[in-house]
Design a protein around this motif. Structure first.
Motif, PDB file in Angstrom:
ATOM      1  N   ARG A   1       0.843  -1.212   0.000  1.00  0.00           N
ATOM      2  CA  ARG A   1       0.000   0.000   0.000  1.00  0.00           C
ATOM      3  C   ARG A   1       0.871   1.254   0.000  1.00  0.00           C
ATOM      4  NH1 ARG A   1      -2.678  -2.622   4.443  1.00  0.00           N
ATOM      5  NH2 ARG A   1      -4.419  -3.897   3.717  1.00  0.00           N
ATOM      6  N   TYR A   2       1.954   1.203   0.766  1.00  0.00           N
ATOM      7  CA  TYR A   2       2.865   2.345   0.808  1.00  0.00           C
ATOM      8  C   TYR A   2       3.460   2.604  -0.572  1.00  0.00           C
ATOM      9  CZ  TYR A   2       7.006   5.114   1.960  1.00  0.00           C
ATOM     10  OH  TYR A   2       7.960   6.091   1.992  1.00  0.00           O
ATOM     11  N   LEU A   3       3.894   1.537  -1.245  1.00  0.00           N
ATOM     12  CA  LEU A   3       4.449   1.705  -2.587  1.00  0.00           C
ATOM     13  C   LEU A   3       3.407   2.247  -3.556  1.00  0.00           C
ATOM     14  CD1 LEU A   3       6.784  -1.350  -3.290  1.00  0.00           C
ATOM     15  CD2 LEU A   3       7.371   1.069  -3.372  1.00  0.00           C
ATOM     16  N   ARG A   4       2.156   1.798  -3.412  1.00  0.00           N
ATOM     17  CA  ARG A   4       1.108   2.269  -4.313  1.00  0.00           C
ATOM     18  C   ARG A   4       0.896   3.772  -4.175  1.00  0.00           C
ATOM     19  NH1 ARG A   4      -4.604  -0.469  -3.507  1.00  0.00           N
ATOM     20  NH2 ARG A   4      -4.507   0.888  -1.678  1.00  0.00           N
ATOM     21  N   SER A   5       1.166   4.304  -2.989  1.00  0.00           N
ATOM     22  CA  SER A   5       1.004   5.742  -2.768  1.00  0.00           C
ATOM     23  C   SER A   5       2.247   6.543  -3.149  1.00  0.00           C
ATOM     24  CB  SER A   5       0.686   6.014  -1.290  1.00  0.00           C
ATOM     25  OG  SER A   5       1.790   5.692  -0.459  1.00  0.00           O
ATOM     26  N   ARG A   6       3.285   5.872  -3.660  1.00  0.00           N
ATOM     27  CA  ARG A   6       4.534   6.549  -4.006  1.00  0.00           C
ATOM     28  C   ARG A   6       4.889   6.310  -5.467  1.00  0.00           C
ATOM     29  NH1 ARG A   6       8.093   7.792  -0.046  1.00  0.00           N
ATOM     30  NH2 ARG A   6       9.111   8.823  -1.806  1.00  0.00           N
ATOM     31  N   PRO A   7       4.268   7.044  -6.401  1.00  0.00           N
ATOM     32  CA  PRO A   7       4.591   6.865  -7.828  1.00  0.00           C
ATOM     33  C   PRO A   7       6.041   7.157  -8.158  1.00  0.00           C
ATOM     34  CG  PRO A   7       3.237   8.824  -7.481  1.00  0.00           C
ATOM     35  CD  PRO A   7       3.242   8.079  -6.188  1.00  0.00           C
ATOM     36  N   ASP A   8       6.694   8.002  -7.362  1.00  0.00           N
ATOM     37  CA  ASP A   8       8.111   8.288  -7.626  1.00  0.00           C
ATOM     38  C   ASP A   8       8.972   7.044  -7.429  1.00  0.00           C
ATOM     39  OD1 ASP A   8       7.363   8.458  -4.923  1.00  0.00           O
ATOM     40  OD2 ASP A   8       9.152   9.613  -4.415  1.00  0.00           O
ATOM     41  N   LEU A   9       8.645   6.241  -6.414  1.00  0.00           N
ATOM     42  CA  LEU A   9       9.381   4.997  -6.204  1.00  0.00           C
ATOM     43  C   LEU A   9       9.019   3.952  -7.258  1.00  0.00           C
ATOM     44  CD1 LEU A   9       9.239   4.594  -2.315  1.00  0.00           C
ATOM     45  CD2 LEU A   9      11.050   5.603  -3.706  1.00  0.00           C
ATOM     46  N   ILE A  10       7.758   3.944  -7.679  1.00  0.00           N
ATOM     47  CA  ILE A  10       7.327   2.976  -8.693  1.00  0.00           C
ATOM     48  C   ILE A  10       8.073   3.211  -9.998  1.00  0.00           C
ATOM     49  CG2 ILE A  10       5.362   2.237 -10.102  1.00  0.00           C
ATOM     50  CD1 ILE A  10       3.583   2.722  -7.695  1.00  0.00           C
TER      51      ILE A  10
ATOM     52  N   GLY B   1      14.303   7.807  -0.374  1.00  0.00           N
ATOM     53  CA  GLY B   1      12.928   8.230  -0.564  1.00  0.00           C
ATOM     54  C   GLY B   1      11.912   7.463   0.243  1.00  0.00           C
ATOM     55  N   THR B   2      12.327   6.384   0.929  1.00  0.00           N
ATOM     56  CA  THR B   2      11.400   5.542   1.679  1.00  0.00           C
ATOM     57  C   THR B   2      11.417   5.918   3.153  1.00  0.00           C
ATOM     58  OG1 THR B   2      11.814   3.730   0.131  1.00  0.00           O
ATOM     59  CG2 THR B   2      10.793   3.155   2.224  1.00  0.00           C
ATOM     60  N   ALA B   3      10.238   5.959   3.757  1.00  0.00           N
ATOM     61  CA  ALA B   3      10.147   6.192   5.192  1.00  0.00           C
ATOM     62  C   ALA B   3      10.882   5.074   5.928  1.00  0.00           C
ATOM     63  CB  ALA B   3       8.683   6.234   5.629  1.00  0.00           C
ATOM     64  N   PRO B   4      11.635   5.391   6.993  1.00  0.00           N
ATOM     65  CA  PRO B   4      12.459   4.368   7.656  1.00  0.00           C
ATOM     66  C   PRO B   4      11.692   3.133   8.092  1.00  0.00           C
ATOM     67  CG  PRO B   4      13.031   6.560   8.452  1.00  0.00           C
ATOM     68  CD  PRO B   4      11.827   6.729   7.586  1.00  0.00           C
ATOM     69  N   GLU B   5      10.448   3.299   8.559  1.00  0.00           N
ATOM     70  CA  GLU B   5       9.694   2.144   9.050  1.00  0.00           C
ATOM     71  C   GLU B   5       9.237   1.213   7.939  1.00  0.00           C
ATOM     72  OE1 GLU B   5       6.833   5.724   9.034  1.00  0.00           O
ATOM     73  OE2 GLU B   5       8.948   5.290   9.424  1.00  0.00           O
ATOM     74  N   PHE B   6       9.344   1.636   6.676  1.00  0.00           N
ATOM     75  CA  PHE B   6       8.954   0.794   5.537  1.00  0.00           C
ATOM     76  C   PHE B   6      10.157   0.373   4.694  1.00  0.00           C
ATOM     77  CE2 PHE B   6       5.080   3.188   6.409  1.00  0.00           C
ATOM     78  CZ  PHE B   6       4.146   2.170   6.443  1.00  0.00           C
ATOM     79  N   ARG B   7      11.355   0.742   5.114  1.00  0.00           N
ATOM     80  CA  ARG B   7      12.518   0.551   4.252  1.00  0.00           C
ATOM     81  C   ARG B   7      12.793  -0.929   3.988  1.00  0.00           C
ATOM     82  NH1 ARG B   7      16.322   4.201   6.506  1.00  0.00           N
ATOM     83  NH2 ARG B   7      15.413   5.815   5.181  1.00  0.00           N
TER      84      ARG B   7
END
Length: 528
Positions: free
Chosen positions: A318-327, A439-445
């Motif tokens: 879900r976190y990745l889905r909200s981050r098009p820059d990472l996708i 670019g990733t929040a530490p808790e999701f890295r």
């Protein structure tokens, strides 16, 4: 607040209010003003849909970097004459000392100033060297002792090593984020050491069979599915945030340095003492990595918050889905890993079919390419931060260099062109890796890096058979051309996406060569 977001990553408004010691309504008004100015942006919290996270935009990061650079310039001007040549950091990490900050270009080995990273780098170097020695020894075992030069058996071993990585990636990422990464690494390193010892025991006792190698390859792949993303995410806990691009580049230097020395050393060992000792050396090499982790000073680490919820794999997606820059970055990594990074096939087929050279010349191609990848890693270590411009341009450079490989008239030309191909491929990979980590929040890295590794390494079992079939059907040059075309189209597609949806514009000036990239919010200018 912008400096705080730059240092720790995305935060909730409540966390920002607590840090600045202001009321929640006051912080909300501040955030609204910064959003209007394009300096920060909101996005949904992946764990709690009732909350939002706030992060700095590219324009906000640019403001912070300019402010830090202006501050360091002022301090250098006013304190240079009053400061001894060895300005003390009082035993703390180098980032506490204003003299150690490097606003534009970072020293190549800057992260080596951090004690914990020195331990990690040396342990990883020994471990990587052992891994390359075992890889050559294991391949020789399968080809010459367990089969009659069966490339099919060797391909199965390789596929089994990669198979578990994409399958276990979501679960592995959630485990890494729910437990301290230092402890996870100790467990995975012990597991890899035991599997290497088990295979060595079978070889040393002359009981080994082909299916044994298959089983151990699958076990090693399953443990690696946890070990690789844990290693990647742990780097950001060893060094401060501004040192992450340098540390990622040095990690690649360690890997490619071992890649240069490992195969040659393995060949000498196999010829001198046989396959068994090469497997034992790899097992013992894990002791260096385990010892390095245990020697680290816990109070100098920067541990990420531990995820407290179960079902973390879905939260990571879900976190990745909200981050098009990472996708966007992950898409480029997938294309490069699936279609571009198949040089074990390219080099073998071009060397034997097109140029008609022997095994010595074929082995030399890997060493020549490692020169380019090592140079790319050292260059990446000097960059203070990754950018999309560097990533896309390196993809274009890789596409052009592989296109030239397809047109190589002879073996020597092909070998020399492997150097820029290796340089651009490593530049793209290190830039993508650092971009995802920063670019990733530490808790999701941990979860995001698990997906990153699954996409990069899991694409190999998909792309290799296709590339091999194309090479067998249409010829080796056609398989190399596929790598060039797919990576080039991907880079052009990313440019087109940002031009249509983000207002991206590009202009190339000459004398000197200057590439200018800007959007309606900010302008980034760099000389290349």
């Amino acid at each position: 607040m912008l400096v705080y977001l730059h240092r720790v990553g995305a935060q909730t408004p409540t966390q920002l209010a607590a840090h600045d010691r202001v009321s929640a309504p006051s912080m909300t008004r501040t955030i609204n003003c910064l959003v209007d100015d394009g300096l920060v942006e909101r996005f949904p919290h992946p764990d709690d849909r009732r909350q939002v996270l706030v992060r700095a935009t590219e324009a906000g990061e640019s403001v912070v970097r300019e402010t830090i650079a202006e501050r360091d310039t002022w301090m250098l001007k006013h304190l240079e004459d009053k400061t001894p040549s060895s300005w003390p950091c009082y035993g703390k990490p180098p980032t506490c000392c204003w003299r150690s900050r490097m606003p534009e270009r970072m020293k190549t080995f800057a992260s080596m100033a951090i004690r914990n990273y020195r331990y990690y780098f040396l342990g990883a170097l020994v471990s990587n060297l052992g891994t390359w020695i075992q890889r050559i020894g294991q391949d020789w075992l399968v080809l010459t002792e367990l089969t009659d030069n069966s490339s099919t058996a060797l391909g199965i071993v390789t596929a089994l090593q990669f198979l578990a990585i994409p399958l276990l990636a979501p679960y592995a990422g959630s485990v890494i984020d729910r437990y301290p990464k230092r402890k996870v690494l100790i467990v995975t390193q012990i597991g890899l050491m035991l599997t290497a010892l088990g295979l060595w025991a079978l070889v040393a006792s002359h009981q080994v069979q082909l299916w044994h190698v298959y089983v151990f390859a699958l076990l090693m792949g399953a443990i690696t599915a946890f070990d690789n993303p844990a290693r990647q995410a742990f780097v950001s806990e060893i060094v401060p945030r501004e040192y992450i691009p340098n540390a990622v580049g040095l990690n690649s230097t360690s890997f490619n340095g071992a890649r240069l020395a490992g195969p040659g050393l393995a060949g000498l060992l196999v010829a001198a003492v046989g396959v068994g000792p090469t497997l034992l050396i790899n097992a013992l090499s894990f002791i260096a990595m385990i010892g390095a982790i245990l020697l680290m000073h816990a109070d100098e680490l920067h541990p990420a918050p531990i995820a407290k919820t179960r079902g973390g794999a879905l939260d990571g997606l879900r976190y990745l889905r909200s981050r098009p820059d990472l996708i966007v970055v992950l898409v480029m990594v997938f294309v490069l890993g699936t279609f571009g990074m198949n040089f074990q096939i390219f080099n073998a087929t071009m060397a034997t079919t097109e140029f008609g050279v022997g095994s010595a010349e074929f082995g030399l191609l890997g060493t020549v390419m490692a020169v380019g990848t090592l140079a790319g890693a050292l260059m990446a270590a000097r960059r203070t931060r990754p950018t999309l411009r560097v990533l896309v341009l390196s993809m274009i450079g890789f596409s052009v260099s592989t296109l030239l490989l397809t047109l190589s008239p002879n073996y020597v030309t092909y070998a020399l062109l492997l150097i820029p191909a290796g340089f651009f491929s490593l530049t793209a990979l290190t830039t993508a890796n650092a971009s995802v980590q920063l670019g990733t929040a530490p808790e999701f890295r941990g979860r995001v890096m698990a997906v990153y590794m699954a996409i990069f390494m899991g694409g190999t079992p998909l792309g290799s058979p296709l590339i091999g079939w194309i090479g067998q059907t249409l010829g080796p040059r056609a398989s190399v051309a596929v790598a060039s075309i797919t990576t080039g189209l991907c880079a052009v597609g990313i440019f087109a996406y940002f031009a249509l949806h983000k207002g991206l514009r590009v202009r190339i000036a000459r004398h000197p060569l200057r590439i200018k990239v800007w959007t309606h919010q900010n302008e980034v200018e760099a000389t290349s």
